[in-house]
Design a protein around this motif. Structure first.
Motif, mmCIF file in Angstrom:
data_model
loop_
_atom_site.group_PDB
_atom_site.id
_atom_site.type_symbol
_atom_site.label_atom_id
_atom_site.label_comp_id
_atom_site.label_asym_id
_atom_site.label_seq_id
_atom_site.Cartn_x
_atom_site.Cartn_y
_atom_site.Cartn_z
ATOM 1 N N ILE A 229 -34.656 5.813 -19.555
ATOM 2 C CA ILE A 229 -34.284 4.597 -18.832
ATOM 3 C C ILE A 229 -35.105 3.415 -19.339
ATOM 4 N N VAL A 230 -36.389 3.626 -19.602
ATOM 5 C CA VAL A 230 -37.211 2.549 -20.155
ATOM 6 C C VAL A 230 -36.651 2.122 -21.513
ATOM 7 N N GLU A 231 -36.200 3.088 -22.310
ATOM 8 C CA GLU A 231 -35.607 2.761 -23.611
ATOM 9 C C GLU A 231 -34.375 1.876 -23.434
ATOM 10 N N GLN A 232 -33.535 2.202 -22.437
ATOM 11 C CA GLN A 232 -32.342 1.387 -22.196
ATOM 12 C C GLN A 232 -32.714 -0.001 -21.679
ATOM 13 N N ILE A 233 -33.723 -0.059 -20.832
ATOM 14 C CA ILE A 233 -34.186 -1.354 -20.321
ATOM 15 C C ILE A 233 -34.624 -2.246 -21.472
ATOM 16 N N ARG A 234 -35.342 -1.662 -22.430
ATOM 17 C CA ARG A 234 -35.837 -2.445 -23.560
ATOM 18 C C ARG A 234 -34.730 -2.768 -24.557
ATOM 19 N N THR A 235 -33.861 -1.807 -24.832
ATOM 20 C CA THR A 235 -32.782 -2.022 -25.789
ATOM 21 C C THR A 235 -31.868 -3.156 -25.349
ATOM 22 N N HIS A 236 -31.568 -3.189 -24.059
ATOM 23 C CA HIS A 236 -30.623 -4.186 -23.537
ATOM 24 C C HIS A 236 -31.317 -5.362 -22.846
ATOM 25 N N ASP A 237 -32.646 -5.432 -22.968
ATOM 26 C CA ASP A 237 -33.413 -6.563 -22.433
ATOM 27 C C ASP A 237 -33.127 -6.794 -20.949
ATOM 28 N N VAL A 238 -33.048 -5.699 -20.220
ATOM 29 C CA VAL A 238 -32.706 -5.782 -18.801
ATOM 30 C C VAL A 238 -33.817 -6.457 -17.998
ATOM 31 N N LEU A 239 -35.073 -6.184 -18.355
ATOM 32 C CA LEU A 239 -36.191 -6.706 -17.579
ATOM 33 C C LEU A 239 -36.187 -8.232 -17.535
ATOM 34 N N ARG A 240 -35.671 -8.877 -18.570
ATOM 35 C CA ARG A 240 -35.614 -10.336 -18.623
ATOM 36 C C ARG A 240 -34.812 -10.904 -17.459
ATOM 37 N N ARG A 241 -33.880 -10.125 -16.946
ATOM 38 C CA ARG A 241 -33.014 -10.608 -15.862
ATOM 39 C C ARG A 241 -33.624 -10.366 -14.479
ATOM 40 N N PHE A 242 -34.829 -9.773 -14.457
ATOM 41 C CA PHE A 242 -35.507 -9.509 -13.180
ATOM 42 C C PHE A 242 -36.952 -10.005 -13.268
ATOM 43 N N PRO A 243 -37.159 -11.327 -13.285
ATOM 44 C CA PRO A 243 -38.518 -11.873 -13.437
ATOM 45 C C PRO A 243 -39.461 -11.361 -12.352
ATOM 46 N N GLY A 244 -40.687 -11.037 -12.782
ATOM 47 C CA GLY A 244 -41.696 -10.590 -11.833
ATOM 48 C C GLY A 244 -41.644 -9.117 -11.517
ATOM 49 N N ARG A 245 -40.654 -8.418 -12.044
ATOM 50 C CA ARG A 245 -40.544 -6.976 -11.820
ATOM 51 C C ARG A 245 -41.060 -6.209 -13.024
ATOM 52 N N THR A 246 -41.190 -4.898 -12.877
ATOM 53 C CA THR A 246 -41.698 -4.053 -13.953
ATOM 54 C C THR A 246 -40.670 -3.005 -14.336
ATOM 55 N N GLU A 247 -40.914 -2.350 -15.453
ATOM 56 C CA GLU A 247 -40.018 -1.264 -15.869
ATOM 57 C C GLU A 247 -39.989 -0.147 -14.839
ATOM 58 N N ALA A 248 -41.121 0.109 -14.202
ATOM 59 C CA ALA A 248 -41.163 1.160 -13.179
ATOM 60 C C ALA A 248 -40.280 0.781 -11.988
#
Length: 301
Positions: A229-248
């Protein structure tokens, strides 16, 4: 006598300007909604230190001194004095410095790469005010699994303490030394990860028809579930759409969403579909993300 008096007058003028600077910092941090205080050493207990070492006298960086054992209310986060009753002690230290007198080492606790003053707060304040890069200190180092960072709040340290407990209980740090850091923005989430590991163990027990060791289940959970899931978050830059949140944070949300989608469609949709669908339907709108980023920037994050 005249020279000594002049030095004390210079020191008095300097401490008054230092307190004025502290007032300015208070105002700026109020506008930013960030604390302008030292970290109380008492908070370190939440990191669950498990060993203590005497490191002798060392030259330590003054800008890594972030807290105090018992004077954390009397200085701001830049170690500027905040109260008039501190003036005489501050003036005495600065006058001695101006006269070229050698000051004794301060005493500090070292936690990670940060320091907390046990004795010598005024000496630190004067040193920081003069732009002194290093100061001699008698160092007591506390061993912690997850070290603190400058600017950590009480909530941050509680979360890091929970992370340390999780690492001890699962042995993830020993089993997967290069694992991605697993930090949440809210306390009380590591129990959910422990449940996921137990669920993974149950699945593997049934798959292989044997009692799979917990260490094996932990590694399988990390590689097959969390890591993917972390790999998918990074591949698709998902974290950028949730400012202030973490991969966990996103891992738990995406896992719940994956279960929801799988129940809806009658088959496991997989981590990539779940990550993309969650990002599409639950990311805050653009204007909210912009506001969140501005607040984070003002808070130094």
């Amino acid at each position: 006598m005249g020279g000594t008096r002049d030095m004390r007058n210079q020191a008095r003028s300097e401490v008054e300007r230092a307190r004025l600077s502290a007032d300015v910092h208070d105002l700026l941090n109020l506008l930013r909604r960030t604390p302008n205080t030292l970290i109380p050493f008492e908070w370190v207990r939440h990191l669950h230190p498990d060993a203590e070492y005497q490191r002798g006298t060392q030259a330590i960086p003054t800008d890594q001194i972030v807290g105090s054992v018992d004077r954390y209310k009397e200085f701001d986060r830049y170690y500027l004095p905040k109260e008039p009753h501190l003036d005489e002690r501050w003036i005495g230290v600065r006058s001695a410095q101006l006269q070229g007198k050698e000051l004794p080492p301060i005493q500090v606790y070292k936690v990670g790469e940060l320091y907390f003053v046990k004795d010598g707060n005024h000496r630190v304040s004067v040193a920081r005010r003069q732009g002194q890069a290093y100061i001699d200190a008698q160092v007591i180092e506390l061993q912690v699994t997850v070290p603190p960072e400058a600017g950590d709040t009480l909530k941050d340290l509680i979360i890091k303490g929970e992370y340390a407990d999780f690492l001890h209980a699962t042995r993830l740090g020993d089993l997967m030394p290069e694992h991605h850091e697993i930090l949440f923005t809210t306390p009380g989430r590591y129990d959910r990860l422990a449940e996921h590991i137990q669920t993974r163990k149950y699945y593997l027990d049934r798959k292989y028809g044997r009692d799979v060791p917990l260490d094996e289940a932990t590694c399988s959970w990390y590689v097959r579930l969390y890591g993917r899931i972390v790999e998918q978050i990074r591949t698709h830059d998902v974290l950028r759409r949730f400012p202030g949140r973490t991969e966990a944070d996103l891992y738990l949300w995406i896992m719940d969403h994956r279960y929801f989608l799988s129940e809806r469609y009658g088959f496991d949709v997989g981590s990539e579909v779940a990550a993309l669908d969650f990002s599409k339907h639950f990311a805050p709108p653009g204007y909210k993300r912009l506001g969140q980023r501005v607040r984070l920037m003002l808070n130094g994050k």
